[in-house]
Write an enzyme that holds these catalytic residues in place. Structure first.
Site, PDB file in Angstrom:
ATOM      1  N   ASP A 120      44.941 -53.103  21.506  1.00 17.90           N
ATOM      2  CA  ASP A 120      44.603 -51.940  22.316  1.00 17.90           C
ATOM      3  C   ASP A 120      45.681 -50.861  22.309  1.00 17.90           C
ATOM      4  OD1 ASP A 120      42.128 -52.878  23.223  1.00 17.90           O
ATOM      5  OD2 ASP A 120      43.123 -54.199  24.638  1.00 17.90           O
TER       6      ASP A 120
ATOM      7  N   HIS B  98      49.748 -60.876  24.925  1.00 16.96           N
ATOM      8  CA  HIS B  98      48.480 -61.512  24.553  1.00 16.96           C
ATOM      9  C   HIS B  98      48.570 -62.997  24.865  1.00 16.96           C
ATOM     10  CE1 HIS B  98      45.035 -62.757  22.166  1.00 16.96           C
ATOM     11  NE2 HIS B  98      44.643 -61.507  22.282  1.00 16.96           N
TER      12      HIS B  98
HETATM   13  N1  ACO Z   1      53.853 -56.248  30.868  1.00 17.69           N
HETATM   14  C1  ACO Z   1      54.804 -56.896  31.569  1.00 17.69           C
HETATM   15  N2  ACO Z   1      54.878 -58.245  31.658  1.00 17.69           N
HETATM   16  C2  ACO Z   1      53.945 -58.965  31.031  1.00 17.69           C
HETATM   17  C3  ACO Z   1      52.911 -58.352  30.289  1.00 17.69           C
HETATM   18  C4  ACO Z   1      52.886 -56.947  30.209  1.00 17.69           C
HETATM   19  N3  ACO Z   1      51.959 -56.302  29.525  1.00 17.69           N
HETATM   20  N4  ACO Z   1      52.106 -59.322  29.784  1.00 17.69           N
HETATM   21  C5  ACO Z   1      52.623 -60.496  30.180  1.00 17.69           C
HETATM   22  N5  ACO Z   1      53.729 -60.280  30.934  1.00 17.69           N
HETATM   23  C6  ACO Z   1      54.605 -61.304  31.519  1.00 17.69           C
HETATM   24  C7  ACO Z   1      54.030 -61.887  32.789  1.00 17.69           C
HETATM   25  O1  ACO Z   1      54.390 -61.145  33.915  1.00 17.69           O
HETATM   26  C8  ACO Z   1      54.620 -63.278  32.770  1.00 17.69           C
HETATM   27  O2  ACO Z   1      55.959 -63.174  33.190  1.00 17.69           O
HETATM   28  P1  ACO Z   1      56.696 -64.393  33.973  1.00 17.69           P
HETATM   29  O3  ACO Z   1      56.471 -65.617  33.133  1.00 17.69           O
HETATM   30  O4  ACO Z   1      58.101 -63.948  34.028  1.00 17.69           O
HETATM   31  O5  ACO Z   1      56.009 -64.481  35.307  1.00 17.69           O
HETATM   32  C9  ACO Z   1      54.646 -63.626  31.282  1.00 17.69           C
HETATM   33  O6  ACO Z   1      54.695 -62.371  30.587  1.00 17.69           O
HETATM   34  C10 ACO Z   1      53.439 -64.401  30.791  1.00 17.69           C
HETATM   35  O7  ACO Z   1      52.314 -63.755  31.269  1.00 17.69           O
HETATM   36  P2  ACO Z   1      50.951 -64.495  31.518  1.00 17.69           P
HETATM   37  O8  ACO Z   1      50.273 -63.831  32.639  1.00 17.69           O
HETATM   38  O9  ACO Z   1      51.154 -65.977  31.582  1.00 17.69           O
HETATM   39  O10 ACO Z   1      50.263 -64.221  30.164  1.00 17.69           O
HETATM   40  P3  ACO Z   1      48.747 -64.226  29.965  1.00 17.69           P
HETATM   41  O11 ACO Z   1      48.517 -64.938  28.703  1.00 17.69           O
HETATM   42  O12 ACO Z   1      48.017 -64.728  31.157  1.00 17.69           O
HETATM   43  O13 ACO Z   1      48.416 -62.685  29.858  1.00 17.69           O
HETATM   44  C11 ACO Z   1      47.531 -60.669  29.134  1.00 17.69           C
HETATM   45  C12 ACO Z   1      47.864 -62.102  28.751  1.00 17.69           C
HETATM   46  C13 ACO Z   1      46.495 -60.682  30.273  1.00 17.69           C
HETATM   47  C14 ACO Z   1      46.922 -59.978  27.936  1.00 17.69           C
HETATM   48  C15 ACO Z   1      48.830 -59.939  29.594  1.00 17.69           C
HETATM   49  O14 ACO Z   1      49.772 -59.926  28.527  1.00 17.69           O
HETATM   50  C16 ACO Z   1      48.574 -58.542  30.107  1.00 17.69           C
HETATM   51  O15 ACO Z   1      48.243 -58.375  31.268  1.00 17.69           O
HETATM   52  N6  ACO Z   1      48.731 -57.494  29.218  1.00 17.69           N
HETATM   53  C17 ACO Z   1      48.432 -56.131  29.615  1.00 17.69           C
HETATM   54  C18 ACO Z   1      46.914 -55.885  29.536  1.00 17.69           C
HETATM   55  C19 ACO Z   1      46.440 -55.847  28.104  1.00 17.69           C
HETATM   56  O16 ACO Z   1      47.012 -55.187  27.236  1.00 17.69           O
HETATM   57  N7  ACO Z   1      45.318 -56.530  27.848  1.00 17.69           N
HETATM   58  C20 ACO Z   1      44.677 -56.567  26.526  1.00 17.69           C
HETATM   59  C21 ACO Z   1      44.857 -57.897  25.878  1.00 17.69           C
HETATM   60  S1  ACO Z   1      44.182 -57.926  24.255  1.00 17.69           S
HETATM   61  C22 ACO Z   1      42.523 -57.948  24.523  1.00 17.69           C
HETATM   62  O17 ACO Z   1      42.014 -58.533  25.425  1.00 17.69           O
HETATM   63  C23 ACO Z   1      41.720 -57.264  23.574  1.00 17.69           C
END
Ligand code: ACO
Length: 409
Positions: A343, A286
């Site tokens: 989720d 998140h």
């Molecule tokens: N699986 C694997 N790696 C992940 C995940 C994940 N679910 N989420 C984040 N990361 C990693 C990224 O690859 C990144 O790694 P790095 O720094 O080594 O390159 C690091 O964690 C930080 O990720 P960001 O992209 O900077 O985090 P951001 O805040 O942009 O992403 C998000 C948040 C979009 C929710 C992300 O965690 C994700 O894609 N999760 C899966 C989709 C999901 O469950 N979405 C629902 C969110 S809750 C909602 O909207 C109701």
């Protein structure tokens, strides 16, 4: 080119990236608040979520979705009299113009319900012109939307299955009414179960607002151009559809289902860890939470309770638990502060209620509606509100002359 500046305030120093554009302009990139808001408080380090100051845990346990919607939109919990008036308005506006059914029938059968819902909410403006005097008539526009979106969601499900549309009933509560519109049929009357109604209330309360998330920001940005409420909410629905946002609840169940069928749990975790693979584990991570999402905690508990009460055995719950256990012990997930988000367990709850997978994000939209409305209303009433017009840092070419096509290499 990135440099840093140091900002000192109240004895603390903050190192902020200073970015220089191709024309020499400067921008400091940091977490800036996009607006002031009195609606929702969120602390991602401690895992705190409060609507109008009230912890979401207390609302999930003691309130109903209708009451929580009133709280978000009006700022206070309703008195009995106010709640009764709100119920009457919701009931009075629960029908949808019969001509809208024709629209539904024109969408291809394979259409995703989120695309349909976004289009239909935008179309509401043509059927129900917005009322002009905001102060006096806002209640009507707001309750109309809250009530009709629920009816429209159930209608889209019925029509997609080729079934007769079930009309709302004045004797049923908000959630019971929705369930009845979804599942009642002339040949098999739907029996309303109090545990299912409670579960739906909790599901919707947990989704009701989450401060300036992607879809809410879309509602505020679009609303700032002073478009009508329906158009602003339609933009929010479109944003919510994305798999990185509300669409993740559908992606989670599809992933759990694939694991249950192919048993590739560890392989999937390995893919999520692999930087060269764009795959991300849906339902984990998140932007704001660095700890367990408080909504996920409640949702997980509710999934267990509901399945037990309904005597349902869902293999996907076992897969989810196993996946969570592996991920929470994994270095990559620990280092990246990746915990289950709202989720992750919500799909298990929705499946137990009987909601089909492609309707999951629509359920999220019904839940988020009061939050979107509250945020839109707050922005409309803000005397300092201006058209939202973000700036950028230009990184393109310097000025250069136009070259006729015959001279281009
Ligand atoms: N699986 C694997 N790696 C992940 C995940 C994940 N679910 N989420 C984040 N990361 C990693 C990224 O690859 C990144 O790694 P790095 O720094 O080594 O390159 C690091 O964690 C930080 O990720 P960001 O992209 O900077 O985090 P951001 O805040 O942009 O992403 C998000 C948040 C979009 C929710 C992300 O965690 C994700 O894609 N999760 C899966 C989709 C999901 O469950 N979405 C629902 C969110 S809750 C909602 O909207 C109701």
């Amino acid at each position: 080119m990135t440099d840093h500046v140091t900002l000192t305030h109240a004895g603390k120093s903050y190192r902020l990236p200073l970015v220089i554009g191709s024309q020499g302009e400067l921008a400091i990139f940091a977490n800036t608040g996009s607006c002031k808001s009195a609606i929702t408080f969120l602390d991602g380090e401690k895992g705190i979520l409060r609507y109008r100051g009230i912890p979401v845990e207390q609302l999930a346990e003691r309130s109903t979705f209708k009451e929580t919607a009133y709280l978000l939109i009006n700022g206070e919990l309703p008195t009995q009299k106010a709640l009764t008036r709100f119920s009457v308005l919701l009931n009075d506006h629960s029908l949808v113009h019969e001509d809208m059914k024709i629209f539904y029938q024109s969408f291809p059968r394979s259409s995703h319900p989120m695309g349909i819902l976004s289009a239909m909410v935008n179309a509401l403006r043509s059927f129900y012109p917005e009322l002009q005097r905001l102060e006096e008539e806002i209640d009507i526009t707001v309750t109309r939307l809250l009530s009709k979106v629920r009816t429209m969601a159930a209608m889209s499900y019925k029509i997609s299955r080729g079934h007769t549309v079930v009309y709302p009933r004045p004797d049923l509560t908000y959630c019971a009414n929705f369930l009845n519109m979804m599942f009642d049929s002339p040949v098999r009357p739907y029996e309303i179960d109090a545990d299912v109604v409670k579960a739906l209330n909790v599901f919707l309360i947990l989704h009701a607002d989450h401060e300036q998330n992607c879809s809410t920001a879309a509602v505020r940005v679009v609303g700032s151009a002073r478009v009508n409420l329906y158009a602003a909410i339609s933009a929010g629905i479109a944003a919510l559809w994305g798999p990185l946002h509300g669409g993740a609840n559908q992606a989670v169940i599809e992933t759990l289902d694939a694991i249950a069928r192919h048993g590739n749990l560890r392989e999937l975790v390995a893919r999520a860890r692999d930087r060269s693979d764009p795959f991300r584990l849906p339902g984990f991570g998140h932007r704001i939470y660095r700890t367990y999402d408080p909504r996920a905690r409640i949702m997980k508990r509710m999934a267990h309770v509901l399945l037990e009460k309904l005597a349902i055995s869902d293999p996907l719950l076992d897969v989810a638990r196993e996946l969570e256990e592996i991920a929470l012990k994994d270095d990559y997930f620990i280092d990246h502060h990746l915990y289950p988000n709202v989720d992750f367990y919500s799909g298990i709850v929705l499946r137990a209620i009987g909601i089909p997978t492609n309707m999951f994000t629509v359920m999220f939209a019904i839940g988020r509606l009061p939050g979107w409305i509250a945020q839109w209303k707050e922005s409309m009433e803000d005397p300092e509100w201006r058209l939202c017009r973000p700036r950028q840092l230009y990184t393109g070419p310097q000025e250069r002359p136009y070259i006729p096509i015959e001279e281009r290499s």
